[in-house]
Design a protein around this motif. Structure first.
Motif, short mmCIF file in Angstrom:
data_model
loop_
_atom_site.label_atom_id
_atom_site.label_comp_id
_atom_site.label_asym_id
_atom_site.label_seq_id
_atom_site.Cartn_x
_atom_site.Cartn_y
_atom_site.Cartn_z
N SER A 69 0.82 -1.22 0.00
CA SER A 69 0.00 0.00 0.00
C SER A 69 0.85 1.27 0.00
O SER A 69 0.64 2.18 -0.80
N ALA A 70 1.82 1.34 0.90
CA ALA A 70 2.65 2.55 1.01
C ALA A 70 3.49 2.75 -0.24
O ALA A 70 3.61 3.88 -0.76
N LEU A 71 4.09 1.66 -0.75
CA LEU A 71 4.90 1.76 -1.95
C LEU A 71 4.06 2.20 -3.14
O LEU A 71 4.49 3.03 -3.96
N THR A 72 2.85 1.65 -3.24
CA THR A 72 1.97 2.00 -4.36
C THR A 72 1.61 3.47 -4.34
O THR A 72 1.66 4.16 -5.37
N ARG A 73 1.24 3.98 -3.19
CA ARG A 73 0.87 5.40 -3.10
C ARG A 73 2.05 6.31 -3.41
O ARG A 73 1.88 7.39 -4.00
N LEU A 74 3.24 5.89 -3.07
CA LEU A 74 4.43 6.68 -3.37
C LEU A 74 4.68 6.71 -4.88
O LEU A 74 4.96 7.77 -5.46
N VAL A 75 4.57 5.53 -5.53
CA VAL A 75 4.76 5.48 -6.99
C VAL A 75 3.74 6.35 -7.70
O VAL A 75 4.08 7.14 -8.59
N VAL A 76 2.47 6.23 -7.30
CA VAL A 76 1.40 7.00 -7.95
C VAL A 76 1.62 8.50 -7.76
O VAL A 76 1.40 9.29 -8.67
N SER A 77 2.12 8.88 -6.60
CA SER A 77 2.40 10.30 -6.34
C SER A 77 3.50 10.81 -7.28
O SER A 77 3.41 11.91 -7.82
N ILE A 78 4.53 9.99 -7.51
CA ILE A 78 5.62 10.40 -8.39
C ILE A 78 5.17 10.45 -9.85
O ILE A 78 5.60 11.32 -10.62
N MET A 79 4.25 9.55 -10.24
CA MET A 79 3.78 9.49 -11.62
C MET A 79 3.08 10.78 -12.06
O MET A 79 3.08 11.14 -13.23
N GLY A 80 2.42 11.44 -11.15
CA GLY A 80 1.76 12.70 -11.50
C GLY A 80 0.47 12.56 -12.29
O GLY A 80 0.07 13.48 -12.99
N GLY A 81 -0.20 11.42 -12.22
CA GLY A 81 -1.52 11.30 -12.85
C GLY A 81 -1.51 11.11 -14.35
O GLY A 81 -2.50 11.42 -15.02
N LEU A 82 -0.42 10.60 -14.91
CA LEU A 82 -0.34 10.36 -16.35
C LEU A 82 -0.68 8.90 -16.63
O LEU A 82 0.07 7.99 -16.23
N PRO A 83 -1.80 8.62 -17.31
CA PRO A 83 -2.24 7.23 -17.51
C PRO A 83 -1.21 6.33 -18.17
O PRO A 83 -1.06 5.17 -17.79
N LEU A 84 -0.49 6.83 -19.18
CA LEU A 84 0.47 5.98 -19.88
C LEU A 84 1.56 5.49 -18.93
O LEU A 84 1.88 4.31 -18.90
N THR A 85 2.14 6.40 -18.16
CA THR A 85 3.21 5.99 -17.25
C THR A 85 2.66 5.09 -16.14
O THR A 85 3.34 4.15 -15.69
N LEU A 86 1.45 5.35 -15.68
CA LEU A 86 0.84 4.49 -14.67
C LEU A 86 0.70 3.06 -15.19
O LEU A 86 0.97 2.09 -14.48
N LYS A 87 0.27 2.92 -16.44
CA LYS A 87 0.09 1.58 -17.03
C LYS A 87 1.43 0.90 -17.27
O LYS A 87 1.61 -0.29 -16.94
N VAL A 88 2.38 1.63 -17.85
CA VAL A 88 3.67 1.02 -18.21
C VAL A 88 4.46 0.65 -16.96
O VAL A 88 4.98 -0.48 -16.84
N ILE A 89 4.58 1.57 -16.01
CA ILE A 89 5.34 1.27 -14.79
C ILE A 89 4.61 0.24 -13.95
O ILE A 89 5.23 -0.65 -13.35
N GLY A 90 3.29 0.31 -13.90
CA GLY A 90 2.53 -0.70 -13.17
C GLY A 90 2.76 -2.09 -13.74
O GLY A 90 2.99 -3.05 -12.99
N SER A 91 2.70 -2.22 -15.06
CA SER A 91 2.94 -3.51 -15.70
C SER A 91 4.37 -3.99 -15.45
O SER A 91 4.61 -5.18 -15.24
N PHE A 92 5.32 -3.07 -15.46
CA PHE A 92 6.72 -3.41 -15.21
C PHE A 92 6.91 -3.97 -13.80
O PHE A 92 7.68 -4.92 -13.58
N LEU A 93 6.20 -3.41 -12.82
CA LEU A 93 6.37 -3.82 -11.42
C LEU A 93 5.53 -5.03 -11.04
O LEU A 93 5.66 -5.55 -9.93
N TYR A 94 4.67 -5.46 -11.95
CA TYR A 94 3.81 -6.62 -11.66
C TYR A 94 4.65 -7.84 -11.28
O TYR A 94 5.54 -8.26 -12.01
N GLY A 95 4.38 -8.40 -10.10
CA GLY A 95 5.08 -9.60 -9.65
C GLY A 95 6.48 -9.37 -9.13
O GLY A 95 7.16 -10.31 -8.73
#
Length: 357
Positions: free
Chosen positions: A159-185
């Motif tokens: 939870s804490a790591l996720t909120r930190l990543v999302v805060s750094i992303m700045g609300g850009l859907p493309l980066t949220l999808k790409v970095i999220g997929s990269f961190l999966y697993g």
């Protein structure tokens, strides 16, 4: 005419697809012209005019004169109520040959334009302007979680790591999808290393954030990604498959990874699709191989640069792919006067892809 102002990676394509699909049934004549900036560089405005005419009139008309195409659009379409999406326009001059005058279409027509440049909308005198904002934090959290965890929220331990990543992303859907997929697993240690890298970047540097996922690719996957970014957007994936297979690449795995990471998608007609920010990233990676000496780069997609390298015999074994199609440059040559002999390619010993008219 409505204008949509947007920044790269902010979800513009998703929005215009929703608008188009919602209004589609209200119009008999529709056209969705995507990625005008890239298409103009690749094929010229004539290609887009022919597409618009074909979509609206529902018949193939190949006209070779720009003014003639304008007359067709302004005369044969004037009694038709149309829905037109013009995606990623970067100059007002691109609008004139396509939808230059509202009187070209029947009353009740709707034309939507997306652009990064506010001056395009001002010059076109659009009726309504809408600036697409970044996603709200909670919506960003849901989107990121869907790609990183395949659910709408993170597990408690992330939870804490996720909120930190999302805060750094700045609300850009493309980066949220790409970095999220990269961190999966991935384990928490990799998450923290990724966060540390992103925190060293300027808040708005989208490409640098996307670069993190690129660096996680295998070599074959990197080569396939760069090929698509430089040459193959809109091309048939089945044709590209045979080229990569002949090069000994693990094609099935590579395409699967690139799709999983949201680097590419494949359309209903097997065409390779790539977000414009991913295209920019790929081409910037190639340019960075040598900014001042194109002949030292692995790929040459600009016709003017490619021709200069060949005619000056500067080609080296570093070049893997080259495009000799005039539509890939803003500079116009009389290609009929160009003769390409074996001698010009003698030093290109690692050339594996050659594209031309």
């Amino acid at each position: 005419m409505c204008g949509n102002l947007w920044n790269g990676g902010i979800g513009k394509m998703t929005l215009v697809k929703v608008i188009y699909n919602k209004l589609l049934n209200q119009f008999e004549h529709c056209s969705f012209v995507v990625d005008i900036h890239a298409s103009c560089n690749r094929n010229g405005i004539s290609y887009l005019q022919n597409q618009l005419i074909r979509d609206i009139l529902r018949r193939n008309i190949l006209l070779h004169n720009t003014d003639h195409r304008i007359r067709i659009i302004s005369s044969e379409l004037k009694d038709k109520k149309v829905l037109i999406i013009l995606d990623d326009v970067d100059t007002a001059d691109q609008l004139v040959p396509l939808t230059g005058n509202p009187n070209w279409f029947a009353l009740g027509s709707r034309i939507f334009v997306t652009t990064r440049d506010k001056s395009v909308l001002n010059r076109a005198r659009v009726d309504i302007k809408y600036e697409l904002k970044e996603m709200e934090k909670e919506k960003s959290l849901i989107l990121f979680s869907r790609h990183a965890f395949r659910s709408d929220s993170p597990p408690r331990e992330f939870s804490a790591l996720t909120r930190l990543v999302v805060s750094i992303m700045g609300g850009l859907p493309l980066t949220l999808k790409v970095i999220g997929s990269f961190l999966y697993g991935k384990p928490p240690k990799i998450w923290q290393e990724t966060i540390d890298k992103m925190q060293e970047m300027p808040q708005k540097e989208v490409l640098e954030k996307l670069m993190i996922s690129y660096e996680g690719l295998e070599e074959d996957q990197r080569q396939m990604f760069l090929d698509i970014a430089c040459f193959l957007i809109g091309s048939d994936a089945r044709v590209a498959y045979h080229m990569w297979d002949a090069c000994g690449f693990s094609v099935e795995e590579g395409i699967g990874v690139l799709r999983f990471l949201s680097f590419i998608s494949i359309g209903n007609n097997h065409e390779l699709i790539m977000h414009d920010q991913m295209r920019i990233l790929g081409r910037e990676i190639v340019r960075a191989e040598n900014y001042h000496k194109p002949h030292e780069c692995s790929r040459l997609w600009d016709y003017e640069e490619a021709l200069e390298v060949l005619e000056s015999k500067k080609g080296t074994r570093r070049i893997q792919a080259i495009c000799l199609e005039e539509g890939n440059s803003n500079f116009i040559y009389d290609q009929g006067s160009c003769t390409f002999t074996d001698e010009l390619f003698r030093n290109l010993s690692n050339l594996r892809f050659l594209h031309g008219n």
